[in-house]
Design an enzyme around this catalytic site. Sequence first.
Site, PDB file in Angstrom:
ATOM      1  N   ARG B 308      48.193  29.669  61.580  1.00 13.37           N
ATOM      2  CA  ARG B 308      46.800  30.000  61.919  1.00 13.37           C
ATOM      3  C   ARG B 308      46.145  30.807  60.797  1.00 13.37           C
ATOM      4  O   ARG B 308      44.955  30.647  60.524  1.00 13.37           O
ATOM      5  CB  ARG B 308      46.695  30.740  63.258  1.00 13.37           C
ATOM      6  CG  ARG B 308      45.258  30.986  63.709  1.00 13.37           C
ATOM      7  CD  ARG B 308      45.153  31.477  65.145  1.00 13.37           C
ATOM      8  NE  ARG B 308      45.266  30.408  66.114  1.00 13.37           N
ATOM      9  CZ  ARG B 308      44.232  29.683  66.566  1.00 13.37           C
ATOM     10  NH1 ARG B 308      43.005  29.916  66.125  1.00 13.37           N
ATOM     11  NH2 ARG B 308      44.411  28.719  67.437  1.00 13.37           N
ATOM     12  N   GLU B 717      39.661  36.178  71.067  1.00 10.43           N
ATOM     13  CA  GLU B 717      40.127  36.673  69.774  1.00 10.43           C
ATOM     14  C   GLU B 717      39.074  36.807  68.680  1.00 10.43           C
ATOM     15  O   GLU B 717      39.117  37.765  67.906  1.00 10.43           O
ATOM     16  CB  GLU B 717      41.240  35.758  69.245  1.00 10.43           C
ATOM     17  CG  GLU B 717      42.501  35.800  70.060  1.00 10.43           C
ATOM     18  CD  GLU B 717      43.389  34.600  69.761  1.00 10.43           C
ATOM     19  OE1 GLU B 717      43.049  33.469  70.170  1.00 10.43           O
ATOM     20  OE2 GLU B 717      44.407  34.782  69.093  1.00 10.43           O
TER      21      GLU B 717
END
Lengths: 493, 761
Positions: B308, B717
Amino acid sequence: MKDKALSLPSESHNNRITFFMNGQQITEELPAGISTLDWLNQTKQMFGTKCSCNEGDCCSCTVVIAKAVDDKVIYEAITSCLYPAAKLHGKHLITIEAMGTPNALHPIQQALLDHHGTQCGYCTPGFVMSMFALFAMHNHPDKEAIFAALEGNLCRCTGYQSILDAALEISRNYCKEDLIPAWCSEVESKLLEKGVPAAMLLLHKDSNRLVSKYLMPETMKLLFDYLQTENSAVVIAGGTDLMVQMNIGRKEFPVLIDITCIEELKRIYLQSDGLHIGACVSYAKMFDSELVHNSCPHLHKLISQIASQQIRNFGTLGGNIANASPVGDTLPLLLALDATLRLQTELEMRQLPIRSFFKGYRQTALQKREIIKEIILPLSPENSYVRTLKSAKRKSVDISAVVSAINLQRSLGYTQNACLAFGGVAATPLVSRVFTGLVNNKPLSSLDAAQIAKAVAAEFKPLSDVRGSALYRNKLIENHVIIYLSELQKEVL
Amino acid sequence: MSKLPYHLAGPLHLCGKSRFIADEPELKGMLYAKFLFSPVAHARIKKLDVSEAENYPGVFKVITANDIPGENMIGHVIKDEPLFPTLEIMFAWQPLAMVLAENERCAELAVKRIKLEYEELPAIYDPEEADARQEWYVPERKIECGDIVTAFDNAPYILEGKTTNSGQEHFYMEGQRAIAIPFEDSRITIHCATQSTMEVQEVVSHVLGIPAHDIVVDVPRLGGAFGGKERAATIWASMAALGAFVCKRPVQVKLSRDEDMHATGKRHPFTSLWKVAYDEQGKLLAYDVQLLANGGAYTDLSVAILERAMFHSDNTYYVPNMLIRGRACRTNLPPNTAFRGFGAPQGIFVIESILDKIAQQLQLDPLALRILNAYQNGNITPYGQEIKECQMASILAKLATNAEYDKLKSEVAEFNHSHTQHKRGLGIVPVKFGISFTTALLNQGSALIWVYIDGSVSVSTGGVEMGQELSTKVAIVVSRVLGISTDKIRVESSNTQRVGNASPTAASTGSDINANAARIAAEKIKENLKEPAAKLLAQQFGHEAEPHEIVFAEGKVFILKNPESAISFNDLVRFAYSERIPLAAYGYYRTPDLWFDREIGQGHPFHYFVYGAALAEVEVDLLLGEHTVTKLFIVHENGASLHEQIDMGQIAGAAIQGYGWCTMEDLVWDTNGHYTSANPSTYKIPGIRDLPEVFKVEIMPSQSLEASVFGSKATGEPPLIYGLAVFFALQAAVQEVNPEAVLSFPATPEAIILAQEHRGN
């Protein structure tokens, strides 16, 4: 109705204390040394009060104590993890369980709900209780007062804006009377009936607890009797450090003698030699005291930077001194002001300048069976310049990397009696010798701040630790000096 | 649509009456666990003798690896982590044995009687050192596009450097905990604070050697998690299960704050080596970056986190030529793990540092430089996904307007001109955050809904409520489908018997996946109810209607053209029951169009992107190193929000968490691999006084076609990254006195003081 239990003689308080909890008077047998939080969670199986850190640094476990002080009742938020349950004796413990019900929320709870001031909910009871203590004592507190009340309560979800908005709304729309429930007001009159008898909590020897005896004398005489008979006794005042040693360090203290019931140790009064502050005066009491505010304003200001409201409510000045931590927040100021300690044994009292008190890392001049009775702060003349600076990672509720205090007098552009003291730079708090030499009796305008700062910094060899490197601490020493001296010189111009 | 509800569990939270595991009355016969934690970071175990501890009064049993009936080796994909190590200790505070006793005090005293002999081995804590020794869990990962060699050869300007970020402690207010209760035969029920019921079930099944259907995992809610209970919770739940299985008694594992901070993994520190090419206008031409993740002792989720980080190395910028390489390195720290952002903040931090540096080199406005390089629709990311709904231009324009950017800039310049001890700085961080688990198979979820005959509704999903108000969002979605108030809807605990095979509640997908599954289940029930509704309406009012003409709204059911002739939802349900119509449904949702080929580094790993940007202004006291965040502006795009105030809470909370990460949250470890700031008196998360003086968050609704349930987008997030704007503002302020200053991470007062004299990179 006359409250009988609170006026019983002390013998019947062996192993039990009497107090109010959420409006009801109760008499409880307590394990010695148990914290209020453990007592609530373990003994009473009441789980609304949350344990998150167990060392007074998150305030999730905040509860409110109502107690009589002089002729009025005050409400104080405290961290129940560090508050020995024995101290509840004669007070009113108020917990989240009594604040409201899901169908009939207290106005504070309603405001938090309306502003989305709760997310995961774990810190929430603590915030409710901190806000209750604030609003029970103050009408329409401003943002600064709200910050002071909530700075110790950690929340990892909301980022605080919603909580602040809720508090501001309560502040705008409500008065104390609207927020103190009737059952609290009813207890107030009972608390005002004077006299909390001594208590003694003992445990069976085979118990596995860290503390097996907890004694709470109400007079100096009883205190010294106990000290005489209990050889291994350790004196506990607020307990905000000692309880951490127990909760986290798992340190055993076979006998603890709690001195906070002794009225003599809780006085603040003015005499010709200065301001006398009893060893068991809490930071909050000092902060609120007009005497302190008027005759020692720098102490008043420094207190606002110490710990959280919860800790300030029961941490004591005497405890900070006896604990002798190299980073004790008040110690440099007391050194700079040349405070005197009144030390008491059973038979005699002596006075010792605080500058002679610290002997080594957490070692003091206190002798066996001797306690700190009072701290005497000499009054600063009109022409004094007294300041403190505290440097830490976080703005509030943090232990300093370096803390300093300066005290000098200005006369016709000259300095007199210059003293600069530091915490966090050595094993004990220290007075700078170099500073006095370079600054005393000099024309203020002639002082070379940068040069003096370097010389003072060279005097100390601080350690590197988790709060900061030696290099950083040296730089802070230097910069604190520069800040003081440039402020002084600016005043001259 | 009716008024939006407040946090459904809010009244319980506010009264201290909501259930948290292990904050509840003791179970009879319960055993309490205390651990022997490793005193060293790396060692060979020579002897572990628990006999004396086992004989200590009050002790029921001391559990070691020898007591494990199934497999000791657990792990996410790579099973390299032992529940209890038998040969090699890999990090300080690794649990080595578990004492189970009648109370915690007995257990802790017995722990001291365990005899451990070991031989210390050299330890590694630095990812660069681990990288040099090729201590990787998997071989290097790579994503590339264009031709960086040619691009660098022809570049007018090139910059090179190294950027590091530190880790972060989750500091969930509720620590790690689990209670396991043995049930008939070998079956076991585990109440644990986990974000992933499936993983706990699966790992316990491995450890105990029993099938998954013998294990029930139930999670009422979490007192915060932030990724720290995604994988890291499994080990403690497994320990409790093992204890209960062996002793046939309920077992409680509950870590103290200090134990939790010492023994559990954290956000990954990264060290990144980079090289960038750009032209005189500041246009990015090529970017070559190597990301080294400090993964700690075991793989955990490090490879996915690294991935990620790689996916977010471009952030919001179009760079035609890129080479992104990533290596997750094994060190002797507790296994680092998921933490809100999951690598993306680390990847974004690197390129944002670079943009500030280019702006400084070319003396360009940092905002203008970001606008110049921003993605536009039709651009392709280095991993091959087309940008379709890029919002950056309007977000940055709105941010500039809200902050009065030009005025602010001149005010800052003026302030800095007239002050010496205090300096101000501005920092800007745009964000593009990819939504979906990058491991495509995790993007699925289920829900089970029961409508009881009184009309009240019970909804179970695989999602875990941890303060993000997933339950409230799920209730809102079901209420919108069934046309009933959220008061009538109970969102239940996450329980493997009701919803199995649940993906972790993570990657910001909690509401996309679980609320969608609940929507599908609710729609099924609604379909089932239409026929009896038509029948009942005909009986009561004589109106004939086709099922598709039936409307469910505000607790009533009626025909679109005859809204006055309505029956209540409750009456309909009772009638449907008597008609023998199914009143329960299972809903299943999988996110469409996801794939990624790791071999070639190309694919379509994200369902959509969330966009936003933040601008911070700070004032620094150069002599004390202290700062105040004077302003923080955020513009955040999130589709058609299900509940703006909930999203606002996520944005504000995440931004402050990100701010803490890059400033005061100082995770220090010593030369022996022990975290020295593993307690709240030395590890400082933001408090209320750290609130920005001006804090303005604007949620920008958008008509996204890619968005998820009822047009909403994920919020968990992405906003954490906004906090980094403060870091860059601080660096800008320090650069007022030292243009070459490179602020170390986190920007503590110490870092700010030392950066003033530090030269060069």
